[in-house]
Motif scaffolding. Structure first.
Motif, mmCIF file in Angstrom:
data_model
loop_
_atom_site.group_PDB
_atom_site.id
_atom_site.type_symbol
_atom_site.label_atom_id
_atom_site.label_comp_id
_atom_site.label_asym_id
_atom_site.label_seq_id
_atom_site.Cartn_x
_atom_site.Cartn_y
_atom_site.Cartn_z
ATOM 1 N N THR A 155 0.329 -1.023 -0.113
ATOM 2 C CA THR A 155 -0.142 0.264 -0.152
ATOM 3 C C THR A 155 1.107 1.008 -0.290
ATOM 4 O O THR A 155 0.110 2.362 -0.077
ATOM 5 C CB THR A 155 -0.679 0.522 1.553
ATOM 6 N N SER B 161 -5.450 4.022 4.971
ATOM 7 C CA SER B 161 -6.365 4.750 5.861
ATOM 8 C C SER B 161 -7.327 4.254 6.970
ATOM 9 O O SER B 161 -6.958 4.044 8.785
ATOM 10 C CB SER B 161 -7.851 6.218 5.511
ATOM 11 N N LYS C 182 -8.844 -1.573 -10.419
ATOM 12 C CA LYS C 182 -9.089 -1.330 -11.923
ATOM 13 C C LYS C 182 -9.243 -2.104 -12.289
ATOM 14 O O LYS C 182 -7.997 -2.635 -12.802
ATOM 15 C CB LYS C 182 -8.929 -0.096 -11.720
ATOM 16 N N THR D 217 -12.398 -2.608 1.807
ATOM 17 C CA THR D 217 -12.828 -1.809 2.413
ATOM 18 C C THR D 217 -14.090 -1.255 2.524
ATOM 19 O O THR D 217 -14.290 -1.014 3.853
ATOM 20 C CB THR D 217 -12.647 -0.354 1.471
ATOM 21 N N GLU E 193 -5.236 4.929 -1.141
ATOM 22 C CA GLU E 193 -5.586 5.532 0.012
ATOM 23 C C GLU E 193 -6.961 5.339 1.132
ATOM 24 O O GLU E 193 -6.464 5.518 2.411
ATOM 25 C CB GLU E 193 -5.579 7.237 -0.242
ATOM 26 N N THR E 194 -7.892 5.327 -0.090
ATOM 27 C CA THR E 194 -8.611 4.822 1.011
ATOM 28 C C THR E 194 -7.999 3.086 2.907
ATOM 29 O O THR E 194 -8.412 3.296 3.596
ATOM 30 C CB THR E 194 -10.397 3.908 -0.075
ATOM 31 N N GLU F 214 -3.346 -0.841 -10.062
ATOM 32 C CA GLU F 214 -3.911 -0.395 -9.297
ATOM 33 C C GLU F 214 -4.709 1.026 -9.426
ATOM 34 O O GLU F 214 -4.618 1.343 -9.939
ATOM 35 C CB GLU F 214 -2.966 0.240 -7.981
ATOM 36 N N ASP F 215 -5.709 1.150 -8.430
ATOM 37 C CA ASP F 215 -6.117 2.164 -8.076
ATOM 38 C C ASP F 215 -6.040 2.967 -6.966
ATOM 39 O O ASP F 215 -6.426 2.677 -6.124
ATOM 40 C CB ASP F 215 -8.022 1.576 -7.801
ATOM 41 N N PRO F 216 -5.087 4.084 -7.601
ATOM 42 C CA PRO F 216 -5.015 5.149 -6.464
ATOM 43 C C PRO F 216 -6.150 5.629 -4.925
ATOM 44 O O PRO F 216 -5.605 5.407 -3.663
ATOM 45 C CB PRO F 216 -4.429 6.342 -6.976
ATOM 46 N N GLU F 217 -7.078 5.404 -5.352
ATOM 47 C CA GLU F 217 -7.900 6.478 -4.852
ATOM 48 C C GLU F 217 -8.356 5.374 -3.347
ATOM 49 O O GLU F 217 -8.713 5.978 -1.961
ATOM 50 C CB GLU F 217 -9.355 6.977 -5.453
ATOM 51 N N MET F 218 -8.846 4.151 -3.878
ATOM 52 C CA MET F 218 -8.874 3.221 -2.942
ATOM 53 C C MET F 218 -7.881 2.561 -2.178
ATOM 54 O O MET F 218 -8.226 2.315 -0.873
ATOM 55 C CB MET F 218 -9.386 1.943 -3.830
#
Length: 247
Positions: free
Chosen positions: A96, A175, A156, A119, A171-172, A165-169
């Motif tokens: 990650t 977190s 994705k 997530t 990052e989720t 890879e899905d950068p937004e997911m």
């Protein structure tokens, strides 16, 4: 890609027509969390809260080429499908934080617990604080054991069928890892590894947990659903004893 040979690889003709569709179905079929299903290891349903990932990820398998969404060229990515039991023998994925990780990470421990999560999955998130604590507890006790997470919705599907890879997911996921204290290694399934995991039918719900030895060999069957810390200790200790008998 390596050339597909022998009976252990699906033919390119079969995979070409279904690869993108299967991966897209995986992402589009994410359903509500909290479903209770029977566990593969015989645990009561009440102990195995899961979230369904895909109900029919192999539907429509015809062996024909699928038209790509990249201008109608008809060109699609043809993955190399590795049998499920061999999937951890050789792989290259990113964690990650974007660091490259290979199968060599498994050689650090006699037993690795691979927890497949997402997530959106409340049962996954509920057990992750316990998993973080267990990982620390066993390592501080000098046990040759580690936990690795696989973020199943951290990828994705591109227009040509490639899984990236899905950068937004991601990052989720980062977190949530911080929030839950599950501060062990987490990997993002992409490329042929992701396709092989999807094709195996072993990741249709989350959480699903696998156990592998230092060489990437599967130990026992996948464990479906979440567990309490005490239940996980019983399972982990049994697996550790088995690896000790094998080595």
């Amino acid at each position: 890609m390596r050339k597909q040979t022998g009976n252990n690889k699906r033919s390119a003709g079969t995979v070409r027509g279904t690869a993108a569709a299967a991966a897209a179905a995986l992402l589009l079929s994410l359903s509500a969390c909290g479903a209770k299903t029977a566990a593969s290891d015989g645990k009561p349903a009440a102990e195995t809260e899961t979230a369904s990932l895909a109900e029919e990820q192999t539907a429509g398998e015809t062996g024909t080429e699928t038209e790509a969404a990249d201008g109608g060229t008809g060109e699609t990515y043809t993955p190399e499908i590795t049998p499920f039991e061999d999937i951890f023998h050789s792989f290259t994925l990113n964690d990650t934080d974007g660091n490259e990780v290979t199968e060599a990470v498994l050689s650090d421990s006699d037993l690795t617990m691979v927890n497949i999560w997402a997530t959106f999955c409340n049962p996954c998130l509920k057990e992750m604080p316990d998993l973080g604590a267990l990982n620390k507890e066993y390592q501080e006790a000098g046990k040759s054991f580690q936990i690795i997470g696989l973020v199943m919705d951290g990828f994705k599907v591109e227009a040509d069928g490639r899984i990236t890879e899905d950068p937004e997911m991601i990052e989720t996921a980062r977190s949530l890892i911080t929030q839950t204290g599950a501060d062990y290694l987490h990997l993002i399934p992409t490329g042929d590894f992701a396709y092989s995991l999807v094709a195996s039918g072993q990741a249709q719900s989350v959480p699903t947990t696998l156990f592998v030895d230092s060489q990437g060999n599967m130990i026992g069957k996948p464990v479906l659903g979440s567990r309490s810390a005490d239940n996980w200790k019983v399972i982990i200790d049994e697996k550790l004893e088995k690896t000790g008998q094998q080595n």
